[in-house]
Write a protein that holds these residues in place. Structure first.
Motif, PDB file in Angstrom:
ATOM      1  N   MET A 102      50.863  11.849 -29.915  1.00 31.62           N
ATOM      2  CA  MET A 102      52.268  11.741 -29.538  1.00 31.62           C
ATOM      3  C   MET A 102      53.192  12.332 -30.593  1.00 31.62           C
ATOM      4  N   ASP A 103      52.599  12.944 -31.640  1.00 33.43           N
ATOM      5  CA  ASP A 103      53.386  13.533 -32.727  1.00 33.43           C
ATOM      6  C   ASP A 103      52.990  14.991 -32.955  1.00 33.43           C
ATOM      7  N   PRO A 104      53.147  15.850 -31.948  1.00 29.75           N
ATOM      8  CA  PRO A 104      52.673  17.234 -32.077  1.00 29.75           C
ATOM      9  C   PRO A 104      53.334  18.001 -33.216  1.00 29.75           C
ATOM     10  N   VAL A 105      54.603  17.696 -33.520  1.00 30.66           N
ATOM     11  CA  VAL A 105      55.263  18.405 -34.622  1.00 30.66           C
ATOM     12  C   VAL A 105      54.583  18.057 -35.947  1.00 30.66           C
ATOM     13  N   ALA A 106      54.327  16.774 -36.168  1.00 27.63           N
ATOM     14  CA  ALA A 106      53.633  16.364 -37.385  1.00 27.63           C
ATOM     15  C   ALA A 106      52.241  16.974 -37.443  1.00 27.63           C
ATOM     16  N   HIS A 107      51.573  17.050 -36.300  1.00 31.59           N
ATOM     17  CA  HIS A 107      50.239  17.657 -36.236  1.00 31.59           C
ATOM     18  C   HIS A 107      50.308  19.119 -36.667  1.00 31.59           C
ATOM     19  N   LEU A 108      51.277  19.849 -36.147  1.00 33.96           N
ATOM     20  CA  LEU A 108      51.438  21.259 -36.509  1.00 33.96           C
ATOM     21  C   LEU A 108      51.754  21.420 -37.989  1.00 33.96           C
ATOM     22  N   GLU A 109      52.576  20.524 -38.525  1.00 39.89           N
ATOM     23  CA  GLU A 109      52.895  20.590 -39.950  1.00 39.89           C
ATOM     24  C   GLU A 109      51.650  20.355 -40.799  1.00 39.89           C
ATOM     25  N   GLU A 110      50.791  19.440 -40.355  1.00 39.34           N
ATOM     26  CA  GLU A 110      49.530  19.201 -41.062  1.00 39.34           C
ATOM     27  C   GLU A 110      48.648  20.447 -41.037  1.00 39.34           C
ATOM     28  N   LEU A 111      48.549  21.060 -39.863  1.00 40.88           N
ATOM     29  CA  LEU A 111      47.720  22.256 -39.733  1.00 40.88           C
ATOM     30  C   LEU A 111      48.281  23.400 -40.576  1.00 40.88           C
ATOM     31  N   ALA A 112      49.599  23.580 -40.542  1.00 46.03           N
ATOM     32  CA  ALA A 112      50.218  24.648 -41.324  1.00 46.03           C
ATOM     33  C   ALA A 112      49.921  24.470 -42.814  1.00 46.03           C
ATOM     34  N   ALA A 113      50.032  23.243 -43.296  1.00 47.49           N
ATOM     35  CA  ALA A 113      49.754  22.980 -44.708  1.00 47.49           C
ATOM     36  C   ALA A 113      48.286  23.265 -45.034  1.00 47.49           C
ATOM     37  N   SER A 114      47.387  22.922 -44.106  1.00 47.96           N
ATOM     38  CA  SER A 114      45.958  23.137 -44.355  1.00 47.96           C
ATOM     39  C   SER A 114      45.612  24.620 -44.426  1.00 47.96           C
ATOM     40  N   TYR A 115      46.416  25.457 -43.790  1.00 46.38           N
ATOM     41  CA  TYR A 115      46.179  26.900 -43.828  1.00 46.38           C
ATOM     42  C   TYR A 115      47.024  27.597 -44.893  1.00 46.38           C
ATOM     43  N   GLY A 116      47.705  26.826 -45.732  1.00 49.24           N
ATOM     44  CA  GLY A 116      48.477  27.401 -46.815  1.00 49.24           C
ATOM     45  C   GLY A 116      49.765  28.065 -46.383  1.00 49.24           C
ATOM     46  N   LEU A 117      50.321  27.653 -45.253  1.00 50.56           N
ATOM     47  CA  LEU A 117      51.561  28.251 -44.751  1.00 50.56           C
ATOM     48  C   LEU A 117      52.753  27.505 -45.346  1.00 50.56           C
ATOM     49  N   GLU A 118      53.637  28.236 -46.014  1.00 46.24           N
ATOM     50  CA  GLU A 118      54.767  27.627 -46.700  1.00 46.24           C
ATOM     51  C   GLU A 118      56.077  28.209 -46.195  1.00 46.24           C
ATOM     52  N   GLY A 119      57.142  27.426 -46.337  1.00 45.59           N
ATOM     53  CA  GLY A 119      58.449  27.884 -45.896  1.00 45.59           C
ATOM     54  C   GLY A 119      58.616  27.713 -44.394  1.00 45.59           C
ATOM     55  N   PRO A 120      59.723  28.213 -43.852  1.00 45.46           N
ATOM     56  CA  PRO A 120      59.960  28.069 -42.415  1.00 45.46           C
ATOM     57  C   PRO A 120      58.974  28.881 -41.589  1.00 45.46           C
ATOM     58  N   GLY A 121      58.562  28.315 -40.462  1.00 45.76           N
ATOM     59  CA  GLY A 121      57.633  29.014 -39.595  1.00 45.76           C
ATOM     60  C   GLY A 121      57.686  28.460 -38.194  1.00 45.76           C
ATOM     61  N   VAL A 122      56.874  29.027 -37.324  1.00 48.56           N
ATOM     62  CA  VAL A 122      56.818  28.636 -35.920  1.00 48.56           C
ATOM     63  C   VAL A 122      55.408  28.157 -35.607  1.00 48.56           C
ATOM     64  N   GLY A 123      55.308  26.983 -34.975  1.00 46.04           N
ATOM     65  CA  GLY A 123      53.997  26.435 -34.634  1.00 46.04           C
ATOM     66  C   GLY A 123      53.901  26.082 -33.169  1.00 46.04           C
ATOM     67  N   MET A 124      52.818  26.511 -32.522  1.00 46.08           N
ATOM     68  CA  MET A 124      52.581  26.250 -31.105  1.00 46.08           C
ATOM     69  C   MET A 124      51.195  25.656 -30.916  1.00 46.08           C
ATOM     70  N   LEU A 125      51.036  24.840 -29.879  1.00 49.45           N
ATOM     71  CA  LEU A 125      49.749  24.283 -29.494  1.00 49.45           C
ATOM     72  C   LEU A 125      49.393  24.760 -28.094  1.00 49.45           C
ATOM     73  N   THR A 126      48.100  24.862 -27.818  1.00 52.20           N
ATOM     74  CA  THR A 126      47.641  25.246 -26.494  1.00 52.20           C
ATOM     75  C   THR A 126      46.259  24.675 -26.239  1.00 52.20           C
ATOM     76  N   ALA A 127      45.988  24.338 -24.993  1.00 50.32           N
ATOM     77  CA  ALA A 127      44.651  23.912 -24.607  1.00 50.32           C
ATOM     78  C   ALA A 127      43.786  25.108 -24.210  1.00 50.32           C
ATOM     79  N   ALA A 128      44.373  26.297 -24.166  1.00 53.93           N
ATOM     80  CA  ALA A 128      43.618  27.500 -23.837  1.00 53.93           C
ATOM     81  C   ALA A 128      42.742  27.909 -25.024  1.00 53.93           C
ATOM     82  N   SER A 129      41.756  28.756 -24.754  1.00 55.66           N
ATOM     83  CA  SER A 129      40.833  29.206 -25.795  1.00 55.66           C
ATOM     84  C   SER A 129      41.516  30.249 -26.678  1.00 55.66           C
ATOM     85  N   VAL A 130      41.897  29.849 -27.881  1.00 61.98           N
ATOM     86  CA  VAL A 130      42.599  30.757 -28.780  1.00 61.98           C
ATOM     87  C   VAL A 130      41.693  31.892 -29.260  1.00 61.98           C
ATOM     88  N   SER A 131      40.387  31.647 -29.293  1.00 57.69           N
ATOM     89  CA  SER A 131      39.469  32.710 -29.712  1.00 57.69           C
ATOM     90  C   SER A 131      39.463  33.865 -28.716  1.00 57.69           C
TER      91      SER A 131
END
Length: 242
Positions: A56-85
């Motif tokens: 129920m906290d997709p924004v926090a989830h995206l922020e966690e993922l961004a930090a884990s990938y070393g993304l800093e500063g302002p950015g755009v984060g999206m989620l999808t159930a489709a196959s990203v690969s």
């Protein structure tokens, strides 16, 4: 647009994400939950989630993922159930487009008010009403190498949406998309001139120079994604029957 594919383990599944480390010099407009709206941004993250996603906290989830990938500063984060690969990438005249296409529940934008939305059905929680948001199934990212005015950025969103719908119809899907698609368009910040020597492009409709390129790149990426999705479903159905 140099997309990097990264992987993680989550909810018992191996899930992919694409990361574009754009750096400085871009202004983006997006419908994404993280970094949505218009403004400067340095990166774009498109992360796959499990089909039964229930956080129920997709924004926090995206922020966690961004930090884990070393993304800093302002950015755009999206989620999808489709196959990203299976993200499709297409270019046209300097415009780069990527599209993650999943069409589990094709949807017409204008539907009867009393018709249940099956897109929300998989994420009912313990019999409660479904949340107002669910992971997008067609996520589109576009990079334009010239500055666009505020109006042109909005115009570009329209062009992307029209090209997406055209591609879906031509691929055999009678729909305008899914109920939770997302888009991100990145244009260079003012300071460099366009091909015509202008400081900023003021048009991005499908018959303008850059709008036409956006439309063709998005159309090609979404069409390829839709055809690939059809082939994926056919293969899965054959495996189930065998």
């Amino acid at each position: 647009m140099n997309l990097e594919t990264v992987w993680r383990a989550e909810d018992g599944a191996r899930l992919a994400a694409t990361v574009w480390r754009a750096g400085d010099g871009y202004r983006m407009i997006s419908s994404a939950m993280l970094g949505g709206g218009a403004g400067r941004a340095r990166w774009v993250l498109n992360a796959q989630v499990a089909g039964g996603y229930s956080r129920m906290d997709p924004v926090a989830h995206l922020e966690e993922l961004a930090a884990s990938y070393g993304l800093e500063g302002p950015g755009v984060g999206m989620l999808t159930a489709a196959s990203v690969s299976r993200t499709m990438r297409r270019d046209d005249g300097g415009v780069h487009a990527s599209a993650t296409v999943g069409l589990r529940v094709p949807t017409w934008a204008a539907a009867p008010a009393d018709r249940p939305d099956p897109e929300l059905a998989p994420i009912h929680l313990d019999g409660a009403s479904p949340p107002a948001w669910s992971p997008g199934t067609i996520n589109i990212v576009v990079a334009v190498p010239v500055p666009l005015s505020d109006a042109a950025l909005v115009n570009a969103v329209m062009t992307v949406t029209e090209a997406k719908t055209q591609a879906l119809l031509e691929a055999g899907y009678p729909c305008t998309g899914t109920a939770s698609d997302a888009v991100c368009i990145a244009a260079r910040t003012p300071g460099r001139t366009t091909e015509d020597g202008k400081a900023v492009e003021v048009f991005a409709g499908p018959r303008s120079v850059w709008g036409a390129r956006i439309a063709r790149a998005v159309h090609a990426a979404v069409h390829a994604g839709a055809v690939d999705y059809t082939a994926y479903l056919s293969s899965r159905n054959r495996q189930r029957k065998s």
